[in-house]
Design a protein around this motif. Structure first.
Motif, short mmCIF file in Angstrom:
data_model
loop_
_atom_site.label_atom_id
_atom_site.label_comp_id
_atom_site.label_asym_id
_atom_site.label_seq_id
_atom_site.Cartn_x
_atom_site.Cartn_y
_atom_site.Cartn_z
N GLU A 1 34.42 21.02 -21.98
CA GLU A 1 34.02 21.58 -24.04
C GLU A 1 32.48 21.30 -24.21
N ARG A 2 31.67 20.53 -23.27
CA ARG A 2 30.70 19.97 -23.51
C ARG A 2 29.64 21.09 -22.53
N GLU A 3 30.27 21.16 -20.95
CA GLU A 3 29.49 22.53 -20.99
C GLU A 3 29.40 23.93 -21.64
N ILE A 4 30.54 24.10 -22.17
CA ILE A 4 30.71 24.87 -23.06
C ILE A 4 29.26 25.24 -24.21
N ALA B 134 26.28 27.71 -24.34
CA ALA B 134 25.79 27.95 -25.75
C ALA B 134 25.16 28.24 -26.11
N ALA B 135 24.77 26.68 -26.37
CA ALA B 135 23.15 26.68 -27.01
C ALA B 135 21.65 27.45 -25.56
N ALA B 136 22.20 26.95 -24.96
CA ALA B 136 21.05 27.61 -23.74
C ALA B 136 21.15 28.85 -23.95
N LEU C 35 37.98 23.95 -27.76
CA LEU C 35 36.89 24.01 -28.58
C LEU C 35 36.80 25.21 -30.34
N THR C 36 36.96 26.05 -29.79
CA THR C 36 37.60 27.40 -30.84
C THR C 36 38.68 26.41 -31.87
#
Length: 293
Positions: free
Chosen positions: A229-232, A236-238, A253-254
């Motif tokens: 989830e951290r990778e997602i 998403a931020a990048a 995460l959803t």
């Protein structure tokens, strides 16, 4: 001949989809919000982007008037505030009258008429009729040109001002930019029409004030996430996260986001204020199929 005034137009267009599209598994974008003012501007609706009728209604309400519109449903319904001269306003309405009306199916034939028996220029129509035809003229670039009338649009009228289109057109055709198009009336039905009176409520005196309100109410922290989830979140931020296959981590995460109140949501899309790793983000989540909580 009895004449009627135009009140509202409701148009539904069904367009075919060409080509192939990849399956939609949703998406997540996270945009850094450096200031409260940035949060306000991300949330507020752009007044200049509204259609002219809606823009005039909102402007009149903000200016302290009580504009009214008649329609079969709210002609304008905003769930986001508008900025005016640095301040922010919520726009609301109440029903102040209900009366009977008639809805007509206006028709147009996009095959030009060479020698119509009678024709009126679009610019010379009564204002109510120009408004009624505004969704049909000018013709769209890909307008149909089959035999007979090509498009029907449902329009609602009341018995109080002049129209030359209903209940029967007084002219065979309407000319637009020098080209004459045949017009007609199909079916009709009696309906109820409500009169909506709009008003504006000032909710913040500055972008920073509105952003602070939103942050204090909606901001929550994402922490303790599993590695997947951290990778997602980092993706998403990048540049945005757009999965090309179902993902258990994305579904989890959803659910984390859905456990918190969104700033706003529509069918399939939700918006949250999230703090992650010390930074504040505007998170926009798209999920296929169901309505975001």
């Amino acid at each position: 001949m009895r004449r009627r005034s135009f009140l509202a137009t409701t148009t539904t267009l069904a367009l075919p989809l060409a080509g192939c599209m990849r399956p939609d598994y949703g998406s997540l974008t996270m945009t850094a919000m450096a200031t409260d003012a940035a949060i306000a501007r991300r949330h507020a609706e752009d007044l200049d982007a509204l259609p002219p009728d809606s823009r005039a209604l909102v402007r009149d309400a903000i200016d302290g008037e009580t504009p009214a519109r008649a329609d079969t449903g709210p002609p304008f319904d905003a769930d986001r505030p508008f900025e005016d001269d640095g301040a922010y306003y919520d726009i609301g309405y109440e029903v102040v009258e209900r009366r009977a009306g008639t809805q007509y199916d206006l028709r147009i034939d996009y095959d030009p008429v060479a020698e119509p028996s009678s024709v009126v220029a679009y610019a010379d129509l009564p204002a109510v009729d120009r408004r009624a035809l505004s969704r049909l003229l000018p013709p769209p670039a890909d307008s149909p040109t089959g035999r007979g009338f090509d498009v029907d649009v449902a329009d609602t009228y009341l018995d109080d001002t002049a129209s030359v289109l209903v209940p029967e057109p007084e002219y065979e055709a309407v000319s637009y930019d020098g080209t004459a198009y045949r017009v007609g009336v199909g079916g009709s039905r009696e309906i109820e029409v409500d009169r909506y009176q709009y008003s504006a409520e000032r909710i913040a005196d500055s972008p920073a004030a509105l952003g602070r309100q939103l942050r204090e109410r909606y901001l929550f922290t994402l922490s303790g996430l599993p590695e997947a989830e951290r990778e997602i979140v980092l993706e998403a931020a990048a540049e945005g996260y757009y999965p090309d296959s179902p993902s258990r981590a994305f579904r989890s995460l959803t659910e984390r986001l859905g456990a918190h109140e969104p700033v706003r949501s529509t069918a399939g899309t939700g918006h949250w204020l999230v703090r992650y790793d010390g930074r504040v983000y505007w998170a926009e989540l798209s999920t296929p199929g169901e309505t975001t909580p």
